[in-house]
Scaffold this motif. Structure first.
Motif, PDB file in Angstrom:
ATOM      1  N   GLY A 110       7.766  -8.233   3.568  1.00  0.00           N
ATOM      2  CA  GLY A 110       7.689  -9.139   2.623  1.00  0.00           C
ATOM      3  C   GLY A 110       8.537 -10.388   2.838  1.00  0.00           C
ATOM      4  O   GLY A 110       9.714 -10.118   3.665  1.00  0.00           O
ATOM      5  N   ASN A 154       8.245  -7.548  -4.025  1.00  0.00           N
ATOM      6  CA  ASN A 154       7.362  -6.813  -3.430  1.00  0.00           C
ATOM      7  C   ASN A 154       6.064  -6.490  -4.349  1.00  0.00           C
ATOM      8  O   ASN A 154       6.249  -6.173  -5.597  1.00  0.00           O
ATOM      9  CB  ASN A 154       7.803  -5.454  -2.695  1.00  0.00           C
ATOM     10  CG  ASN A 154       6.992  -4.812  -2.004  1.00  0.00           C
ATOM     11  OD1 ASN A 154       6.271  -3.714  -2.458  1.00  0.00           O
ATOM     12  ND2 ASN A 154       6.895  -4.977  -0.596  1.00  0.00           N
ATOM     13  N   ALA A 155       4.674  -6.432  -3.867  1.00  0.00           N
ATOM     14  CA  ALA A 155       3.638  -6.318  -4.713  1.00  0.00           C
ATOM     15  C   ALA A 155       3.640  -4.646  -5.302  1.00  0.00           C
ATOM     16  O   ALA A 155       2.804  -4.565  -6.065  1.00  0.00           O
ATOM     17  CB  ALA A 155       2.267  -6.622  -3.773  1.00  0.00           C
ATOM     18  N   VAL A 156       4.151  -3.768  -4.452  1.00  0.00           N
ATOM     19  CA  VAL A 156       4.027  -2.523  -4.789  1.00  0.00           C
ATOM     20  C   VAL A 156       5.379  -2.118  -5.496  1.00  0.00           C
ATOM     21  O   VAL A 156       5.187  -1.396  -6.578  1.00  0.00           O
ATOM     22  CB  VAL A 156       4.056  -1.474  -3.608  1.00  0.00           C
ATOM     23  CG1 VAL A 156       4.039   0.047  -3.974  1.00  0.00           C
ATOM     24  CG2 VAL A 156       2.774  -1.984  -2.577  1.00  0.00           C
ATOM     25  N   GLY A 159       7.863  -4.209  -6.804  1.00  0.00           N
ATOM     26  CA  GLY A 159       8.457  -5.318  -7.687  1.00  0.00           C
ATOM     27  C   GLY A 159       9.711  -5.658  -7.428  1.00  0.00           C
ATOM     28  O   GLY A 159      10.446  -6.755  -7.999  1.00  0.00           O
TER      29      GLY A 159
END
Length: 397
Positions: free
Chosen positions: A103, A109-111, A113
């Motif tokens: 990222g 991060n989308a997974v 956080g």
């Protein structure tokens, strides 16, 4: 620079390659105070940053003033961190910064956080650097080899608010140029994400490592100190060397961790990994076989992160183990303190509050309950029968 001399594990070199004598004396003081090699290296990186700053302005270390220290604190707030060049690129002469696959910098991060490492120095890095430099000059001030005034002063005396009048003024902890580091809850890996992370691993060695980290709460570097004589599957104990005290401690671990360990050892010994009670327990998977290092273990986890698009860290596994044990009502907090190797019980208590994911789920459930209450029919006023109102308005009873 790291050395092979146990009396001087690290040295700081100036731009001409000469050893910086005042830093060497400070390292000797740290070693005499039983500080580990990792601490000396960490302090050395902060001193290297300060020495480079002084060299840019042509200021000698023993002539630095508080104005220089203040400018250094301001510079660290806006200066970008130096880009790291991968060792393969350095070998080929290509000075290209290592690209990140977890990222963009500073973007959550989308997974997980968690935001990726930013381009600027973090609050904790700036606070650590200020503490190191303040202690460095305090040491030379006591020895009479540095400036007569510490360039990094202690915090100014602060008085309490009028509401607490009557109490004496107190000195704030830390230095004047030390930033306030925000308190953050330890981040654990939820069970569903941990199962995905475990499934992304390709080797039994990696599965055994994760199973031990998440069951006994050892630090990543501590688990890598185990020898082949240290696992006791019959008693479910694994011996490690503690980071701070360097004491040997046997940690209880889960049964499945020893199953993965036996599978890994069978494969490793078939491949030709050295055997012996004094030999390292964890080895690389390719020839020439070498004991596994912390950086190699972190690279293993990063490869699994790339498959999942996550940015979990090795220390998250220790937090996960601590959270799981802290939420067990049958396990005393003092027992958890012993397992984690904390010197103070207050450090262990940070795992008692609910984690971020548990708090989010609890608040979501609260909003769902509020929505259900809003949809529920209002109770009839006094003097009215509910069944009569249902017949009147056509509401099913």
């Amino acid at each position: 620079m790291e050395t092979t001399d146990p009396a001087r594990p690290y040295m700081l070199l100036d731009s001409e390659g000469a050893v910086v004598t005042p830093v060497t004396a400070f390292f000797a003081e740290l070693q005499a105070c039983a500080r580990p090699r990792t601490t000396i290296r960490s302090y050395g990186m902060d001193l290297l940053r300060w020495w480079r700053f002084l060299a840019g302005w042509g200021v000698d270390w023993n002539r630095a003033t508080r104005l220089d220290a203040r400018d250094f604190a301001r510079w660290m707030q806006i200066a970008p961190k130096p880009a790291r060049v991968h060792w393969r690129h350095r070998a080929s002469g290509e000075m290209t910064p290592t690209p990140t696959t977890r990222g963009a910098a500073g973007v959550p991060n989308a997974v997980t956080g968690r935001a990726g490492p930013g381009r600027l120095y973090s609050m904790s890095t700036r606070a650590h650097c200020e503490t190191v430099l303040r202690s460095f000059y305090a040491f030379h001030l006591e020895e009479g080899t540095g400036p007569i005034i510490n360039p990094f002063p202690a915090a100014r005396e602060r008085r309490r608010l009028p509401a607490a009048a009557g109490r004496s003024a107190r000195q704030s902890a830390g230095g004047r140029y030390r930033p306030s580091v925000p308190h953050r809850l330890p981040r654990r890996i939820p069970d569903s994400n941990f199962n995905e992370l475990f499934a992304a691993l390709r080797h039994n060695r990696d599965r055994a490592l994760l199973a031990f980290w998440v069951s006994n709460g050892a630090r990543a570097s501590e688990l890598l100190t185990s020898r082949q004589r240290d696992p006791l599957p019959g008693e479910q104990l694994l011996g490690v060397i503690r980071k701070g005290t360097a004491a040997f401690q046997q940690l209880p671990s889960s049964p499945d961790a020893f199953v993965w360990l036996l599978l890994y050892q069978d494969e490793a010994w078939r491949a030709g990994v050295p055997r012996g009670g004094h030999e390292a327990l964890w080895w690389t998977l390719r020839r020439p076989f070498r004991p596994l290092t912390y950086h190699a273990a972190r690279a293993m986890l990063n490869r699994a992160n790339e498959l999942l698009g996550a940015n979990w860290t090795l220390h998250d596994l220790r937090h996960t183990a601590a959270y799981r044990m802290a939420r067990d009502p049958g396990l005393a907090l003092t027992d958890l303190q012993w397992v984690l190797g904390h010197a103070h019980l207050s450090t262990t208590q940070i795992y008692l509050p609910a984690g971020r994911d548990e708090i989010v789920e609890a608040v979501r459930a609260h909003h769902e309950r509020q929505a259900l209450l809003a949809q529920a029919p209002a109770a009839p006023a006094a003097g009215y029968r509910a069944d009569s109102l249902n017949d009147l308005f056509g509401v099913a009873g």
